[in-house]
Design an enzyme around this catalytic site. Sequence first.
Site: not given
Ligand code: PRP
Ligand code: URA
Length: 209
Positions: A104, A108, A200, A203
């Site tokens: 994400r 944006t 997160d 993370d």
């Molecule tokens: C997190 C999570 C989802 C997304 C959810 O991933 O694991 O994929 O955010 O958010 P949304 O519903 O608003 O799209 P992230 O984009 O942080 O990537 P990562 O798993 O690589 O840390």
């Molecule tokens: N992605 C995450 O990992 N946590 C949140 O709460 C939202 C998006």
Amino acid sequence: MGKVHVIDHPLIQHKLTLIRDEKTGAKEFRELLNEIAMLMAYEVTRDLPLLEVEVKTPITVAKAKMIEGKKLGIVPILRAGLGMIDGILNLIPTAKVGHIGLYRDPETLEPVEYYCKMPTDIGDRELIVVDPMLATGGSAAAAIQFVKDRGGNSIKLMCLIAAPEGIKVVQDTHPDVDIYVAAIDEYLNDHAYIVPGLGDAGDRLYGTK
Ligand code: PRP
Ligand code: URA
């Protein structure tokens, strides 16, 4: 419109509380995520069709049931969805795994694709797209669209924690997809994090920041 199933089994609720706790470190977080995913997969596969078979026990021949040769596919959204795979494969070892790399954009909040590799026969499989967090719904909606564009047609979405906003986005964009969650939380904060959520997921799983 796709149904929303809240899987509120006591074991799942207990583990969900532990995984939300900010004091839970990466090792325990990984273990809990896989355990919850396994327990959720038990419910998500509840409607798999069964076949009548005969089995010879040491006593006699019994009429019994087995899962009809329906093929399954699990599609984790990278990164955090990867943390659910081993738990699900413990239950369904023959499932194939497709991967979708999405993150994400922090400015944006739009999902950006960086990887996609699916089993060749996804059109013949019951697919479960998995990601611990359903926040704005942008990532899940985009991932489901990638799967559909590559021939997937029977799709469920399984997440640990969802925001009401994300559920609505997936229901509006993919009304054919049922959503399975362990909890529906309150709202999204100004950074589109789920409140109270667990922070997160990627993370916490991998110890990054
Ligand atoms: C997190 C999570 C989802 C997304 C959810 O991933 O694991 O994929 O955010 O958010 P949304 O519903 O608003 O799209 P992230 O984009 O942080 O990537 P990562 O798993 O690589 O840390
Ligand atoms: N992605 C995450 O990992 N946590 C949140 O709460 C939202 C998006």
